[in-house]
Design a protein around this motif. Structure first.
Motif, PDB file in Angstrom:
ATOM      1  N   GLY A 155       2.556  -6.650   8.662  1.00 44.56           N
ATOM      2  CA  GLY A 155       2.993  -6.873   7.282  1.00 44.56           C
ATOM      3  C   GLY A 155       2.486  -5.856   6.268  1.00 44.56           C
ATOM      4  N   PHE A 156       1.838  -4.809   6.743  1.00 49.30           N
ATOM      5  CA  PHE A 156       1.322  -3.813   5.805  1.00 49.30           C
ATOM      6  C   PHE A 156       2.315  -2.672   5.673  1.00 49.30           C
ATOM      7  CE2 PHE A 156      -2.324  -5.821   7.927  1.00 49.30           C
ATOM      8  CZ  PHE A 156      -2.914  -6.429   6.825  1.00 49.30           C
ATOM      9  N   ASP A 157       2.585  -2.302   4.460  1.00 49.47           N
ATOM     10  CA  ASP A 157       3.522  -1.190   4.284  1.00 49.47           C
ATOM     11  C   ASP A 157       2.805  -0.006   3.644  1.00 49.47           C
ATOM     12  OD1 ASP A 157       5.855   0.114   4.638  1.00 49.47           O
ATOM     13  OD2 ASP A 157       6.810  -0.658   2.832  1.00 49.47           O
ATOM     14  N   PHE A 158       3.275   1.167   3.997  1.00 47.24           N
ATOM     15  CA  PHE A 158       2.656   2.402   3.493  1.00 47.24           C
ATOM     16  C   PHE A 158       3.637   3.531   3.761  1.00 47.24           C
ATOM     17  CE2 PHE A 158       1.138   1.013   7.611  1.00 47.24           C
ATOM     18  CZ  PHE A 158       1.533   2.050   8.434  1.00 47.24           C
ATOM     19  N   TYR A 159       3.239   4.699   3.318  1.00 50.89           N
ATOM     20  CA  TYR A 159       4.119   5.860   3.343  1.00 50.89           C
ATOM     21  C   TYR A 159       3.765   6.747   4.532  1.00 50.89           C
ATOM     22  CZ  TYR A 159       6.731   9.724   1.114  1.00 50.89           C
ATOM     23  OH  TYR A 159       7.635  10.710   0.815  1.00 50.89           O
ATOM     24  N   ASP A 160       4.773   7.145   5.315  1.00 52.92           N
ATOM     25  CA  ASP A 160       4.539   8.126   6.378  1.00 52.92           C
ATOM     26  C   ASP A 160       4.387   9.499   5.758  1.00 52.92           C
ATOM     27  OD1 ASP A 160       4.634   6.444   8.648  1.00 52.92           O
ATOM     28  OD2 ASP A 160       6.828   6.416   8.556  1.00 52.92           O
ATOM     29  N   TRP A 161       3.216  10.066   5.924  1.00 60.30           N
ATOM     30  CA  TRP A 161       2.963  11.341   5.247  1.00 60.30           C
ATOM     31  C   TRP A 161       3.458  12.521   6.062  1.00 60.30           C
ATOM     32  CZ3 TRP A 161       2.316  11.984   0.415  1.00 60.30           C
ATOM     33  CH2 TRP A 161       1.879  13.211  -0.074  1.00 60.30           C
ATOM     34  N   GLY A 162       3.488  12.343   7.334  1.00 62.14           N
ATOM     35  CA  GLY A 162       3.932  13.397   8.238  1.00 62.14           C
ATOM     36  C   GLY A 162       3.742  12.849   9.630  1.00 62.14           C
ATOM     37  N   PRO A 163       4.036  13.638  10.641  1.00 65.39           N
ATOM     38  CA  PRO A 163       3.864  13.162  12.009  1.00 65.39           C
ATOM     39  C   PRO A 163       2.400  12.778  12.247  1.00 65.39           C
ATOM     40  CG  PRO A 163       5.048  15.252  11.964  1.00 65.39           C
ATOM     41  CD  PRO A 163       4.543  15.014  10.587  1.00 65.39           C
ATOM     42  N   GLY A 164       2.171  11.542  12.584  1.00 72.15           N
ATOM     43  CA  GLY A 164       0.809  11.105  12.858  1.00 72.15           C
ATOM     44  C   GLY A 164      -0.064  10.930  11.644  1.00 72.15           C
ATOM     45  N   GLU A 165       0.565  10.918  10.484  1.00 66.53           N
ATOM     46  CA  GLU A 165      -0.213  10.790   9.254  1.00 66.53           C
ATOM     47  C   GLU A 165       0.392   9.728   8.341  1.00 66.53           C
ATOM     48  OE1 GLU A 165      -1.353  15.563   9.098  1.00 66.53           O
ATOM     49  OE2 GLU A 165      -0.385  14.592   7.390  1.00 66.53           O
ATOM     50  N   ALA A 166      -0.471   9.036   7.634  1.00 70.66           N
ATOM     51  CA  ALA A 166       0.015   8.023   6.710  1.00 70.66           C
ATOM     52  C   ALA A 166      -0.754   8.099   5.406  1.00 70.66           C
ATOM     53  CB  ALA A 166      -0.146   6.624   7.316  1.00 70.66           C
ATOM     54  N   ARG A 167      -0.088   7.698   4.331  1.00 66.03           N
ATOM     55  CA  ARG A 167      -0.759   7.581   3.028  1.00 66.03           C
ATOM     56  C   ARG A 167      -0.795   6.126   2.637  1.00 66.03           C
ATOM     57  NH1 ARG A 167       1.985   9.379  -2.580  1.00 66.03           N
ATOM     58  NH2 ARG A 167       3.038   7.412  -2.133  1.00 66.03           N
ATOM     59  N   LEU A 168      -1.953   5.642   2.270  1.00 63.23           N
ATOM     60  CA  LEU A 168      -2.091   4.276   1.772  1.00 63.23           C
ATOM     61  C   LEU A 168      -2.665   4.346   0.372  1.00 63.23           C
ATOM     62  CD1 LEU A 168      -3.048   4.228   5.064  1.00 63.23           C
ATOM     63  CD2 LEU A 168      -2.658   1.813   4.554  1.00 63.23           C
ATOM     64  N   VAL A 169      -2.035   3.647  -0.520  1.00 62.24           N
ATOM     65  CA  VAL A 169      -2.447   3.699  -1.920  1.00 62.24           C
ATOM     66  C   VAL A 169      -2.841   2.308  -2.371  1.00 62.24           C
ATOM     67  CG1 VAL A 169      -1.800   4.460  -4.229  1.00 62.24           C
ATOM     68  CG2 VAL A 169      -0.710   5.497  -2.234  1.00 62.24           C
ATOM     69  N   THR A 170      -3.978   2.222  -2.985  1.00 60.34           N
ATOM     70  CA  THR A 170      -4.383   0.953  -3.583  1.00 60.34           C
ATOM     71  C   THR A 170      -4.101   1.009  -5.071  1.00 60.34           C
ATOM     72  OG1 THR A 170      -6.606   1.819  -3.877  1.00 60.34           O
ATOM     73  CG2 THR A 170      -6.175   0.560  -1.856  1.00 60.34           C
ATOM     74  N   SER A 171      -4.203  -0.148  -5.696  1.00 57.59           N
ATOM     75  CA  SER A 171      -3.920  -0.134  -7.132  1.00 57.59           C
ATOM     76  C   SER A 171      -4.746  -1.203  -7.829  1.00 57.59           C
ATOM     77  CB  SER A 171      -2.431  -0.346  -7.380  1.00 57.59           C
ATOM     78  OG  SER A 171      -2.104  -1.710  -7.232  1.00 57.59           O
ATOM     79  N   TRP A 172      -4.574  -1.291  -9.126  1.00 56.35           N
ATOM     80  CA  TRP A 172      -5.330  -2.260  -9.935  1.00 56.35           C
ATOM     81  C   TRP A 172      -5.143  -3.678  -9.417  1.00 56.35           C
ATOM     82  CZ3 TRP A 172      -3.243  -6.422 -12.393  1.00 56.35           C
ATOM     83  CH2 TRP A 172      -1.837  -6.459 -12.441  1.00 56.35           C
ATOM     84  N   ASP A 173      -3.999  -3.919  -8.750  1.00 54.48           N
ATOM     85  CA  ASP A 173      -3.675  -5.293  -8.358  1.00 54.48           C
ATOM     86  C   ASP A 173      -3.803  -5.512  -6.853  1.00 54.48           C
ATOM     87  OD1 ASP A 173      -1.428  -3.904  -7.411  1.00 54.48           O
ATOM     88  OD2 ASP A 173      -0.208  -5.717  -7.604  1.00 54.48           O
ATOM     89  N   PHE A 189       0.836  -1.197   0.000  1.00 54.10           N
ATOM     90  CA  PHE A 189       0.000   0.000   0.000  1.00 54.10           C
ATOM     91  C   PHE A 189       0.878   1.257   0.000  1.00 54.10           C
ATOM     92  CE2 PHE A 189      -2.490  -3.474   1.697  1.00 54.10           C
ATOM     93  CZ  PHE A 189      -3.634  -3.393   0.915  1.00 54.10           C
ATOM     94  N   PHE A 190       2.049   1.062  -0.514  1.00 51.00           N
ATOM     95  CA  PHE A 190       3.021   2.150  -0.510  1.00 51.00           C
ATOM     96  C   PHE A 190       2.762   3.117  -1.665  1.00 51.00           C
ATOM     97  CE2 PHE A 190       7.129   4.182  -0.866  1.00 51.00           C
ATOM     98  CZ  PHE A 190       7.487   4.323   0.462  1.00 51.00           C
ATOM     99  N   SER A 191       2.655   2.577  -2.854  1.00 48.88           N
ATOM    100  CA  SER A 191       2.442   3.436  -4.018  1.00 48.88           C
ATOM    101  C   SER A 191       1.974   2.603  -5.190  1.00 48.88           C
ATOM    102  CB  SER A 191       3.734   4.156  -4.395  1.00 48.88           C
ATOM    103  OG  SER A 191       3.554   4.844  -5.607  1.00 48.88           O
ATOM    104  N   ASP A 192       1.074   3.165  -5.991  1.00 44.84           N
ATOM    105  CA  ASP A 192       0.662   2.494  -7.217  1.00 44.84           C
ATOM    106  C   ASP A 192       1.767   2.523  -8.262  1.00 44.84           C
ATOM    107  OD1 ASP A 192       0.328   5.225  -7.260  1.00 44.84           O
ATOM    108  OD2 ASP A 192      -1.728   5.191  -7.984  1.00 44.84           O
ATOM    109  N   ASN A 193       2.758   3.351  -8.002  1.00 50.16           N
ATOM    110  CA  ASN A 193       3.919   3.416  -8.899  1.00 50.16           C
ATOM    111  C   ASN A 193       4.699   2.123  -8.927  1.00 50.16           C
ATOM    112  OD1 ASN A 193       4.300   5.678 -10.337  1.00 50.16           O
ATOM    113  ND2 ASN A 193       5.417   6.794  -8.759  1.00 50.16           N
ATOM    114  N   ALA A 194       4.612   1.391  -7.839  1.00 50.71           N
ATOM    115  CA  ALA A 194       5.457   0.216  -7.684  1.00 50.71           C
ATOM    116  C   ALA A 194       4.752  -1.072  -8.087  1.00 50.71           C
ATOM    117  CB  ALA A 194       5.927   0.114  -6.231  1.00 50.71           C
TER     118      ALA A 194
END
Lengths: 349, 349, 349, 349
Positions: free
Chosen positions: A315-333, A17-22
């Motif tokens: 086991g879930f990975d995602f991007y730390d957006w800022g202090p106390g904030e996270a970004r989770l990205v879903t994708s086609w897969d 859930f890090f980025s749809d880029n990946a």
């Protein structure tokens, strides 16, 4: 880098859930590449590339010029170079990808145009914000770069969607102020999927002159399409594309990817999948956690450090957006069982 | 565009000897792409991209920095931007690809450097020619761009090969004159295959600072590698690559192609195949027809208009180089029976 | 444009407090131009130009390289091009002249660097503001332009002055963060005059690498001096100056102006005159009207529309800064009786 | 640098025939500068600047837009930037000032256009040479920069003059080929003086779109005028001029110089003086010595090393053009007795 296997996962959890880029490329795209692996004319003279204009003209219900490129940054920069003189200004949001994540590519391609930055909730602009930016410029004064282009991103960098009406309101302002209108559509598919409208409604019918239509995040391998609704802009752009080193010699492999994505509206199906996964996660998170309404395939949530660690421990990975904030990205897969597992984990926080 | 089927041909005849740019990707490359089609870190943080430096360091027998890009024009331009200030001059042959076939990309990437052009047989330069160019510049005079880089192509645009000694002689001149040394290696594999020398001999041991190492013409899908022997140049180039829109989000697909080509020296095997095919054609043509000695995978021959038409009537396609001249290019996938057929047809002219 | 004559005025009232840009050249400068009107070497090889380095080295109490140019925009842009790569960022105030009044010249000269804007009272920056800007950049991430230069203006665009200590604090931050430090000194003389310190204290002793030293606003005809404290930057800049069309063929006329301004510290005397006039006006206006403390030769005041009209009716001209705000600028040639008249008129409002 | 006094000389001998670039400004220009030394609107809003358009419209017998700049390099580069896209080519002579003496300024201002170089006697081009250059370009092929502008210099870098008919023949070719037409007129006055024709005949009537009209070499202090016959090009150029740092704040001093030169056709009188001096020297040299017919104010002659030394021993200075060759330049201020003395010395060689 290791990819620990996990229950219910095709790829292992890491970064899912890090980025749809990946994300991987979808099978149809891989098949299309294999199918294009035969001798043909080099550059964009091949059978696939030659079909792009008509394929996109069909999709957009009017004549367009469509040029493949391999990155969104290239698509955006070539579009902006077509729309903005070097002594012009590009109006955009302060969080726009063209401002914060392209290492100055717009400045490079335009010969040094200036980006003027507006603030708006959800990385969205509206006519008042744009008027505010315009109000800060002395029109016709040679000491200042003059506003030439408005560039918006749909879906935005915060996963928000401009409606057709919102887009048209900006388009009308552009026409009134003598501005050109660019749409960064790295996640255009997600916006269309969210709204259920016609692609035309979000683009030329709303006054958009040029669209960077993203496919890579949405299941492509490396393919984006620069679509000109003002078709006269395409001719010079073909030279700029070569000049920037973006005219691939085996361009059929890009065109074939794009055509495969258009085939049977795969682009839209993929976006629906990603959006739906994000919606499930948003429902699990609940309104109190959401930093932004979830309209496309990105979710920005409040999570404490401990909560983030707890999710990662599962086991879930995602991007730390800022202090106390996270970004989770879903994708086609996004794997349904993974999405369900994450939804449950979020609920359990 | 139609591709008439023909005996002994996998793809149909059309264009087969037109350009190596139009060839398919070789099976190992396609397999590598499929193999890389799983989730990994975006851009160049993936497992494949992270192996490039060591793979090329092994190949070149010294530490190098290796950056993938998707076109030769991008590789050349990024190399030149790393080596030449905007007020500098790039010395090259008048027929160099960077001068005649890149739509001014070097000027774009360098911020307007000037290319100063030498003439030499077979699109080759030698120290005397370079000294002649240098003699036309008032060194240290601010009214003139100052020589900063020598760029040569090996194999050249006329299919000629610089030996290690010839390259080293130019390298020594560069060092003496304070010039950097760039090698456009779109067909570097063909040069190495022809000479049977070590890649190091044609590059850093001969004073080369940066190499555009081509894979696309030699069986890749879209992958070139910019190799810095002066490794300090890589850091800024990574920014310039992004800024130019050449940092693909799924870069692993580029890196995987390149690694597949290095695996078991596939790059060299492919080049041997192409060179051998050209050699067979050259033997068939005979010295009197040859405009250039055939050393790599290109043959420039004298053919009358009627002869050219006769060959085309038999299904062979190639490029008209000028009045009474033709260019025929072989590639990694030149079908042996096709090559034999063409050789026979040439003999029969 | 007419210049109505008025009592106590040499030039007529119109525009007198509008801008120091519009002032005449002082008599010594005109005399110096006449004195330089003899045959000499072209460009910057003449007797006057050759004296610049030593003259400025004396003034700054260390070795410097000094290059004349004809505008402040050219001086700033050449300095920034010497200090910032095209993929770099220039940190400056949102009201900096380089951002709002040079039509993108820094972008043009640097090949498309990006200006990152801080907010601070009086168009001044301080270390915390700069740290805030730095905090918004992911250092070492190729997707973002990297901070390369801090540029401040002293006296600022709001007529405020950085002290030596304030400058040194910024300089220390620059050194710690790997930034270069540029000083736009269009009104450097006014800053020095206000502080009564040595020019060295506001520049290299405080960590400044390059200074745009303004003379035109301060009595010159068209002459600015780009002073490099990091003298190695000068060599490439000499090429860039020519390349930008700023190497005048009769450069002695620029050098002579500058030398005349340095002679007997005329530059400082002129600035004292201008500052003193502004101080008299500020005293007349009183603290309540002042939008900014008056430290140099600019006064920003609150005046109602009616008050502004009343002043203009008496023959005083000035710039409307915004609704209910006006900018009044004094200069080396502010006529004492005019200044007194304006002071009285302000008091009488 | 010392200036030895000598009989019959106002300035001393040194450098007198070295370059017109080094000459003083003529008295009327100095007077005009003094006369403009009063308060007026900054930049180009002053009374003098506002008269330029009409003054040049009168001179050229049609509406033009006229912008002052301070160097010929700036005039040329701004003109070329107005006429040529960054992916275009500028056709010019291999000895053109824009190619060999402007440190890449055209490349800088155009964003990296390419100069394509023709060879022709006396630094002159003719339609056949231009057609030859055009023949080397694949029109409409995005791999190559496309021809956009023809730039010629009149009088040329070898002191040769294009007639109105010769210019018109090139202009007609430009129109037929879709090229714009730029005239570098650093010594335009000398060409007009030689031909005795109307300025219109050598410019817009012959198809010229933009002229760099030189005044500095002809008696100005630092003033050139960029004249657009295609007046629509002026608007964007005004921004580019600012952006390049060429919008002087006290622009009235440039405009006043130019107006003084136009007054009573001083520009033409000065050019006649210079041309006549060169003609006297040419007559003395005789046809056998002349490398080029002398048509303007430059003489290129064969002189042995001993002869050159002998002339210098008598106090005459000039430029060594190459082995056994010298360039002698006269100017508006060539002192008649000096010219006579040099003529006699040449006769006596």
């Amino acid at each position: 880098m290791s990819f620990p296997a996990g229950p219910g996962s095709l790829y292992g959890f890491a970064m899912r859930f890090f980025s749809d880029n990946a994300a991987p490329a979808c099978p149809q795209v891989i098949a299309a590449i294999a199918g294009a692996n035969r001798l043909d004319t080099a550059y964009d003279g091949d059978a696939w590339s030659l079909r792009l204009n008509s394929a996109f003209s069909d999709l957009f219900e009017r004549e367009v010029e469509a040029l493949w490129v391999s990155t969104g940054t290239a698509a955006n920069s070539l579009a902006l170079a077509a729309l903005c003189p070097s002594h012009g200004a590009i109006l955009c949001h302060s969080q726009a990808h063209i401002q914060v994540d392209e290492c100055g590519a717009p400045e490079f391609y335009t010969g040094g145009a200036k980006l003027l930055l507006g603030e708006g909730e959800g990385a969205k602009l509206d006519p008042d914000i744009v008027k505010g930016l315009l109000g800060g410029i002395r029109r016709g004064d040679v000491h200042q770069v003059q506003p030439a282009v408005l560039s918006i991103t749909n879906a935005t960098e915060y996963g928000r969607v401009y409606t057709a009406d919102e887009t048209a309101a900006l388009g009308a302002l552009c026409r009134g102020e003598g501005l050109r209108f660019h749409l960064d559509g790295a996640r255009f598919a997600n916006a269309v999927a969210h709204l259920g409208c016609a692609p035309a409604d979000l683009t030329w019918k709303a006054g958009v002159d040029a669209l960077s239509f993203g496919f890579t995040k949405n299941g492509g391998l490396s393919a984006e399409c620069l679509v000109f609704f003002d078709t006269e802009l395409a001719a010079a752009t073909r030279y700029r594309r070569k000049r920037a080193g973006h005219l691939l010699s085996k361009g059929r492999f890009l065109a074939a990817q794009i055509l495969a994505m258009l085939e049977g509206d795969l682009w839209l199906a993929n976006a629906h999948t990603a959006n739906a996964a994000a919606a499930r996660l948003a429902e699990a998170a609940g309104p109190a956690r959401l930093l932004q309404p979830v309209e496309a395939n990105e979710m920005f949530v409040r999570v404490s450090e401990a909560e983030a660690a707890a999710l990662r421990a599962q086991g879930f990975d995602f991007y730390d957006w800022g202090p106390g904030e996270a970004r989770l990205v879903t994708s086609w897969d996004s794997v349904p069982t993974d999405v369900d597992a994450l939804a449950a984990a979020i609920r359990a926080l």
